[in-house]
Design a protein around this motif. Structure first.
Motif, PDB file in Angstrom:
ATOM      1  N   LEU A  87     -11.066  -3.242   9.629  1.00  0.00           N
ATOM      2  CA  LEU A  87      -9.863  -2.934   8.863  1.00  0.00           C
ATOM      3  C   LEU A  87     -10.059  -3.214   7.381  1.00  0.00           C
ATOM      4  N   VAL A  88     -10.761  -4.311   7.087  1.00  0.00           N
ATOM      5  CA  VAL A  88     -10.976  -4.688   5.682  1.00  0.00           C
ATOM      6  C   VAL A  88     -11.945  -3.721   5.003  1.00  0.00           C
ATOM      7  N   VAL A  89     -13.073  -3.463   5.661  1.00  0.00           N
ATOM      8  CA  VAL A  89     -14.109  -2.614   5.068  1.00  0.00           C
ATOM      9  C   VAL A  89     -13.608  -1.185   4.860  1.00  0.00           C
ATOM     10  N   SER A  90     -12.825  -0.687   5.817  1.00  0.00           N
ATOM     11  CA  SER A  90     -12.360   0.701   5.747  1.00  0.00           C
ATOM     12  C   SER A  90     -11.035   0.844   5.015  1.00  0.00           C
ATOM     13  N   ALA A  91     -10.578  -0.201   4.328  1.00  0.00           N
ATOM     14  CA  ALA A  91      -9.277  -0.170   3.644  1.00  0.00           C
ATOM     15  C   ALA A  91      -9.116   1.030   2.710  1.00  0.00           C
ATOM     16  N   PRO A  92     -10.125   1.357   1.868  1.00  0.00           N
ATOM     17  CA  PRO A  92      -9.933   2.534   1.003  1.00  0.00           C
ATOM     18  C   PRO A  92      -9.659   3.818   1.796  1.00  0.00           C
ATOM     19  N   TRP A  93     -10.276   3.950   2.976  1.00  0.00           N
ATOM     20  CA  TRP A  93     -10.115   5.160   3.774  1.00  0.00           C
ATOM     21  C   TRP A  93      -8.724   5.242   4.391  1.00  0.00           C
ATOM     22  N   TRP A  94      -8.278   4.148   5.075  1.00  0.00           N
ATOM     23  CA  TRP A  94      -6.974   4.263   5.728  1.00  0.00           C
ATOM     24  C   TRP A  94      -5.820   4.195   4.730  1.00  0.00           C
ATOM     25  N   LEU A  95      -6.046   3.595   3.552  1.00  0.00           N
ATOM     26  CA  LEU A  95      -5.028   3.662   2.512  1.00  0.00           C
ATOM     27  C   LEU A  95      -4.890   5.101   1.999  1.00  0.00           C
ATOM     28  N   TYR A  96      -6.021   5.793   1.904  1.00  0.00           N
ATOM     29  CA  TYR A  96      -5.965   7.202   1.509  1.00  0.00           C
ATOM     30  C   TYR A  96      -5.216   8.028   2.553  1.00  0.00           C
ATOM     31  N   GLN A  97      -5.455   7.761   3.831  1.00  0.00           N
ATOM     32  CA  GLN A  97      -4.761   8.496   4.884  1.00  0.00           C
ATOM     33  C   GLN A  97      -3.264   8.227   4.846  1.00  0.00           C
ATOM     34  N   LEU A  98      -2.889   7.003   4.491  1.00  0.00           N
ATOM     35  CA  LEU A  98      -1.464   6.684   4.342  1.00  0.00           C
ATOM     36  C   LEU A  98      -0.843   7.530   3.234  1.00  0.00           C
ATOM     37  N   TRP A  99      -1.543   7.614   2.106  1.00  0.00           N
ATOM     38  CA  TRP A  99      -1.037   8.427   1.007  1.00  0.00           C
ATOM     39  C   TRP A  99      -1.031   9.908   1.371  1.00  0.00           C
ATOM     40  N   ALA A 100      -2.082  10.365   2.052  1.00  0.00           N
ATOM     41  CA  ALA A 100      -2.181  11.777   2.417  1.00  0.00           C
ATOM     42  C   ALA A 100      -1.053  12.178   3.365  1.00  0.00           C
ATOM     43  N   PHE A 101      -0.554  11.231   4.155  1.00  0.00           N
ATOM     44  CA  PHE A 101       0.565  11.526   5.048  1.00  0.00           C
ATOM     45  C   PHE A 101       1.848  11.743   4.241  1.00  0.00           C
ATOM     46  N   VAL A 102       1.986  10.990   3.140  1.00  0.00           N
ATOM     47  CA  VAL A 102       3.172  11.109   2.295  1.00  0.00           C
ATOM     48  C   VAL A 102       3.052  12.298   1.344  1.00  0.00           C
ATOM     49  N   ALA A 103       1.827  12.611   0.914  1.00  0.00           N
ATOM     50  CA  ALA A 103       1.583  13.596  -0.145  1.00  0.00           C
ATOM     51  C   ALA A 103       2.149  14.989   0.117  1.00  0.00           C
ATOM     52  N   PRO A 104       2.226  15.488   1.368  1.00  0.00           N
ATOM     53  CA  PRO A 104       2.802  16.831   1.549  1.00  0.00           C
ATOM     54  C   PRO A 104       4.208  16.987   0.995  1.00  0.00           C
ATOM     55  N   GLY A 105       4.922  15.887   0.826  1.00  0.00           N
ATOM     56  CA  GLY A 105       6.256  15.970   0.235  1.00  0.00           C
ATOM     57  C   GLY A 105       6.244  16.070  -1.275  1.00  0.00           C
ATOM     58  N   LEU A 106       5.068  15.988  -1.888  1.00  0.00           N
ATOM     59  CA  LEU A 106       4.957  16.066  -3.331  1.00  0.00           C
ATOM     60  C   LEU A 106       4.720  17.498  -3.790  1.00  0.00           C
ATOM     61  N   HIS A 107       5.011  17.756  -5.031  1.00  0.00           N
ATOM     62  CA  HIS A 107       4.694  19.043  -5.627  1.00  0.00           C
ATOM     63  C   HIS A 107       3.222  19.065  -6.015  1.00  0.00           C
ATOM     64  N   ARG A 108       2.714  20.228  -6.320  1.00  0.00           N
ATOM     65  CA  ARG A 108       1.284  20.395  -6.585  1.00  0.00           C
ATOM     66  C   ARG A 108       0.807  19.459  -7.694  1.00  0.00           C
ATOM     67  N   LYS A 109       1.512  19.482  -8.818  1.00  0.00           N
ATOM     68  CA  LYS A 109       1.034  18.681  -9.937  1.00  0.00           C
ATOM     69  C   LYS A 109       1.224  17.185  -9.710  1.00  0.00           C
ATOM     70  N   GLU A 110       2.079  16.804  -8.748  1.00  0.00           N
ATOM     71  CA  GLU A 110       2.274  15.387  -8.453  1.00  0.00           C
ATOM     72  C   GLU A 110       1.157  14.817  -7.599  1.00  0.00           C
ATOM     73  N   LYS A 111       0.419  15.694  -6.914  1.00  0.00           N
ATOM     74  CA  LYS A 111      -0.634  15.215  -6.026  1.00  0.00           C
ATOM     75  C   LYS A 111      -1.811  14.615  -6.784  1.00  0.00           C
ATOM     76  N   ARG A 112      -1.836  14.829  -8.084  1.00  0.00           N
ATOM     77  CA  ARG A 112      -2.905  14.223  -8.867  1.00  0.00           C
ATOM     78  C   ARG A 112      -2.758  12.706  -8.922  1.00  0.00           C
ATOM     79  N   TYR A 113      -1.594  12.198  -8.529  1.00  0.00           N
ATOM     80  CA  TYR A 113      -1.379  10.758  -8.538  1.00  0.00           C
ATOM     81  C   TYR A 113      -2.066  10.064  -7.360  1.00  0.00           C
ATOM     82  N   THR A 114      -2.738  10.840  -6.516  1.00  0.00           N
ATOM     83  CA  THR A 114      -3.487  10.242  -5.404  1.00  0.00           C
ATOM     84  C   THR A 114      -4.480   9.219  -5.918  1.00  0.00           C
ATOM     85  N   PHE A 115      -5.200   9.588  -6.977  1.00  0.00           N
ATOM     86  CA  PHE A 115      -6.188   8.655  -7.533  1.00  0.00           C
ATOM     87  C   PHE A 115      -5.504   7.393  -8.045  1.00  0.00           C
TER      88      PHE A 115
END
Length: 260
Positions: A87-115
């Motif tokens: 869980l600790v080592v893969s934190a960047p990956w599953w945190l990204y998946q958490l954001w990616a689950f929320v991101a479909p509700g964003l507009h195109r230009k808002e998705k740049r906030y992923t980084f």
């Protein structure tokens, strides 16, 4: 996700659940890979966890040891530590998946906030892990200090290692929660006024969690954990408020863009 021109369109429940399952499976796959890495990191991690015990025994001439009571205890511990390290080592990956689950509700230009989300969440998670790692040796010294003179203190390996790894994971998740707050405000799921209205309960729960998670009996260590969490909580509210104000200012001037 539907991509019609209506900016208020929402993902149908079936697609929402499908997206959740997809992200959950991807996160689980990353954690499994992290567990494999954690399996090989077990020995150096255990040696680092055991170091405060060895130093205490050497400096105070105390009979303090980590005790593996059962035949299969060592294997069981290695599996559990590998899981938490995964869980600790893969934190960047599953945190990204958490954001990616929320991101479909964003507009195109808002998705740049992923980084930006990952740039804040990942360092904070590892900062919490590092903080727990610093607290743990002090906890061992203080708690084993209550052992009566002439008595031995054989620390059960199951409790010792499980407690240490859960402490590390709990601190990491506690430090990343403010970023989740900002993300929920960013996509409009939770308004800033909701976080602000519940600040008294939030502060109470933060101090309660700090008292439970901090293994030392002194108040200073508890406050050392609670104050950064309170500061991060209000910082998250401030960032959310700035975001909402910016959205209100540009709403009349800019047409709303359909989600990607």
């Amino acid at each position: 996700m539907s991509r019609g021109s209506n900016p208020e369109a929402r993902m149908p429940l079936r697609e929402h659940l499908r997206e959740f399952r997809k992200r959950l499976m991807l996160a689980a796959a990353g954690i499994v890979v992290g567990m494999i890495v954690g399996w090989f990191l077990y020995q150096p991690v255990f040696e680092a966890l055991q170091q405060p015990v060895l130093e205490l025994a050497r400096e105070q001439d105390a009979d303090v040891k980590v005790n593996f009571a059962g035949v299969a205890t060592a294997l069981d511990m290695q599996l559990k530590v590998a899981a938490i390290l995964g869980l600790v080592v893969s934190a960047p990956w599953w945190l990204y998946q958490l954001w990616a689950f929320v991101a479909p509700g964003l507009h195109r230009k808002e998705k740049r906030y992923t980084f930006g989300f990952l740039a804040a969440a990942v360092p904070l998670f590892f900062a919490g892990v590092a903080f727990a790692w610093l607290v743990f040796p002090n906890a061992i010294v203080i708690l084993t200090g209550f052992t009566p003179e002439g008595a031995a203190n054989f620390l059960d390996a199951q409790l010792f290692i499980t407690f240490a790894m859960r402490l590390v994971l709990a601190f990491g998740l506690a430090f990343v929660f403010p970023v989740v707050m900002v993300a929920l405000t960013w996509v409009g799921i939770v308004k800033t006024r909701v976080w602000l209205k519940g600040w008294r309960w939030a502060v109470f729960l933060i101090f309660l969690a700090a008292a439970i998670l901090t293994p030392t009996p002194d108040a200073i260590t508890m406050l050392f954990m609670a104050f950064p969490m309170v500061a991060l909580y209000f910082a998250a509210i401030g960032i959310g408020a700035l975001r909402e104000r910016a959205v209100r200012r540009r709403a009349p001037a800019e047409p709303t863009e359909a989600p990607a």
